[in-house]
Enzyme design. Sequence first.
Site, PDB file in Angstrom:
ATOM      1  N   ARG A  51     -14.249  27.224 -32.435  1.00 47.79           N
ATOM      2  CA  ARG A  51     -12.823  28.118 -31.857  1.00 47.79           C
ATOM      3  C   ARG A  51     -11.734  26.962 -31.846  1.00 47.79           C
ATOM      4  NH1 ARG A  51     -13.152  24.557 -28.482  1.00 47.79           N
ATOM      5  NH2 ARG A  51     -11.490  25.729 -27.530  1.00 47.79           N
ATOM      6  N   GLY A  52     -10.655  27.722 -31.123  1.00 45.96           N
ATOM      7  CA  GLY A  52      -9.812  26.702 -30.972  1.00 45.96           C
ATOM      8  C   GLY A  52      -8.546  26.801 -32.210  1.00 45.96           C
ATOM      9  N   ALA A  53      -7.240  27.165 -31.775  1.00 50.27           N
ATOM     10  CA  ALA A  53      -6.275  27.669 -32.816  1.00 50.27           C
ATOM     11  C   ALA A  53      -6.421  26.649 -33.917  1.00 50.27           C
ATOM     12  CB  ALA A  53      -4.967  27.716 -32.325  1.00 50.27           C
ATOM     13  N   ARG A  85     -10.418  36.912 -35.778  1.00 49.66           N
ATOM     14  CA  ARG A  85      -9.896  36.837 -34.383  1.00 49.66           C
ATOM     15  C   ARG A  85      -8.357  36.963 -34.445  1.00 49.66           C
ATOM     16  NH1 ARG A  85     -11.745  31.925 -30.628  1.00 49.66           N
ATOM     17  NH2 ARG A  85     -11.246  33.457 -29.204  1.00 49.66           N
ATOM     18  N   GLN A 183     -15.633  27.392 -21.921  1.00 46.56           N
ATOM     19  CA  GLN A 183     -15.288  26.268 -22.599  1.00 46.56           C
ATOM     20  C   GLN A 183     -14.858  24.952 -21.977  1.00 46.56           C
ATOM     21  OE1 GLN A 183     -14.295  29.366 -23.106  1.00 46.56           O
ATOM     22  NE2 GLN A 183     -13.475  29.978 -24.905  1.00 46.56           N
ATOM     23  N   ASP A 224      -2.461  28.973 -28.185  1.00 43.94           N
ATOM     24  CA  ASP A 224      -2.880  29.594 -29.490  1.00 43.94           C
ATOM     25  C   ASP A 224      -1.702  30.108 -30.329  1.00 43.94           C
ATOM     26  OD1 ASP A 224      -5.280  29.724 -27.275  1.00 43.94           O
ATOM     27  OD2 ASP A 224      -6.310  29.819 -29.372  1.00 43.94           O
ATOM     28  N   ASN A 234      -2.145  31.682 -24.541  1.00 43.69           N
ATOM     29  CA  ASN A 234      -3.334  30.542 -24.382  1.00 43.69           C
ATOM     30  C   ASN A 234      -4.390  31.487 -23.634  1.00 43.69           C
ATOM     31  OD1 ASN A 234      -4.346  28.041 -24.957  1.00 43.69           O
ATOM     32  ND2 ASN A 234      -4.110  27.858 -22.556  1.00 43.69           N
ATOM     33  N   LYS A 235      -5.441  30.590 -23.450  1.00 45.05           N
ATOM     34  CA  LYS A 235      -6.761  31.135 -22.829  1.00 45.05           C
ATOM     35  C   LYS A 235      -6.449  31.828 -21.650  1.00 45.05           C
ATOM     36  CE  LYS A 235      -9.987  31.127 -24.226  1.00 45.05           C
ATOM     37  NZ  LYS A 235     -10.426  32.379 -24.989  1.00 45.05           N
TER      38      LYS A 235
END
Length: 328
Positions: A51-53, A85, A183, A224, A234-235
């Site tokens: 995960r993570g852009a 996603r 995370q 992201d 973002n998150k």
Amino acid sequence: MERDTLKPIIWDDKNSQLILIDQRKLPHKLEYFICNNYEDVAFAIEDMVVRGAPAIGISAAYGMALAEIKGDDIEKAYHRLKNTRPTAVNLFWALDRCMKAYNNNRSILSEAKLIHEEDREACKKIGEIGERVIEDGDTILTHCNAGALATSIYGTALSVIRFAHYRGKNIKVIVDETRPRLQGAKLTSFELKYEGIPVKIITDSTAGFLMKRGMIDKVIVGADRVLRDYTVFNKIGTYSLAVLAKYHNIPFYVASPTSTFDFESSIEDVIIEERDEKEVLYIDGRRIAPEGVKAYNYAFDITPFELITGIITEKGIIYNEKDKRIRT
Ligand SMILES: CSC[C@H]1O[C@H](OP(=O)(O)O)[C@H](O)[C@@H]1O
């Protein structure tokens, strides 16, 4: 001095396999998830093995390469990977770059390796450029994981933190646990402990209390997707931190490679991923809420540039000229 950070994504040329650190197992087990085809990669992205852009974009590119190597239907692979996603923009441009390579009779694998290398260079530059906003003695709050585990190496927000540490600055990090997938607690604390950088975990609801007590000097988060007006996706929880930081006059930085910029989409175009409510309603497989009670589970939120001190990229820092918070 610089450390060789964890690498969440490894391409195995010999066996034509994509090897991913299974981030669902961290911090207790360092295990690998082997992708032999694009469907394995699609699952790994959807289930947040990776995960993570940037990491999502790189992995999807290798997924397309696996489709080419295995002789699978490239269009089918493209659409399967594209529908994993919806928020991180890196996924979409990486897939488009691979499709363009394929349509121009260029190797998709070579394009995937190029995307991977470009990210390594960007993450290092972000750290080298961004560390100058960190002062000796700073306590930095970060959110989620914008580290090596979200990229090819070093990370984005964590690259800034790493390079400040590498350059001898005495820093401490506080990380939000980042419910519901944790995370921050599981990945960011794992990375920083590995580097010997002092780190403490807080619940997501503690940040404001520490800011009011003067215990936070700067906030640095990842992204992201960054729009043309520098709106940041973002998150979930990032927007709340940005409002709190503004209220408490604490510099708020976003660290993002330009590969996460999207100058085409409007704010209305961007889908905020909603994940399975079970991620909120259960912890370690045990239900925490009464049967029948449902949950919202938005994975990202939206922060306007007016709440941001600067965006740290591999090409330099985009400062908000209207932001009067301390800048170094
Ligand atoms: C450097 S991108 C990191 C970015 O991605 C995370 O989301 P997720 O763990 O759901 O993929 C989070 O928004 C981080 O800031």
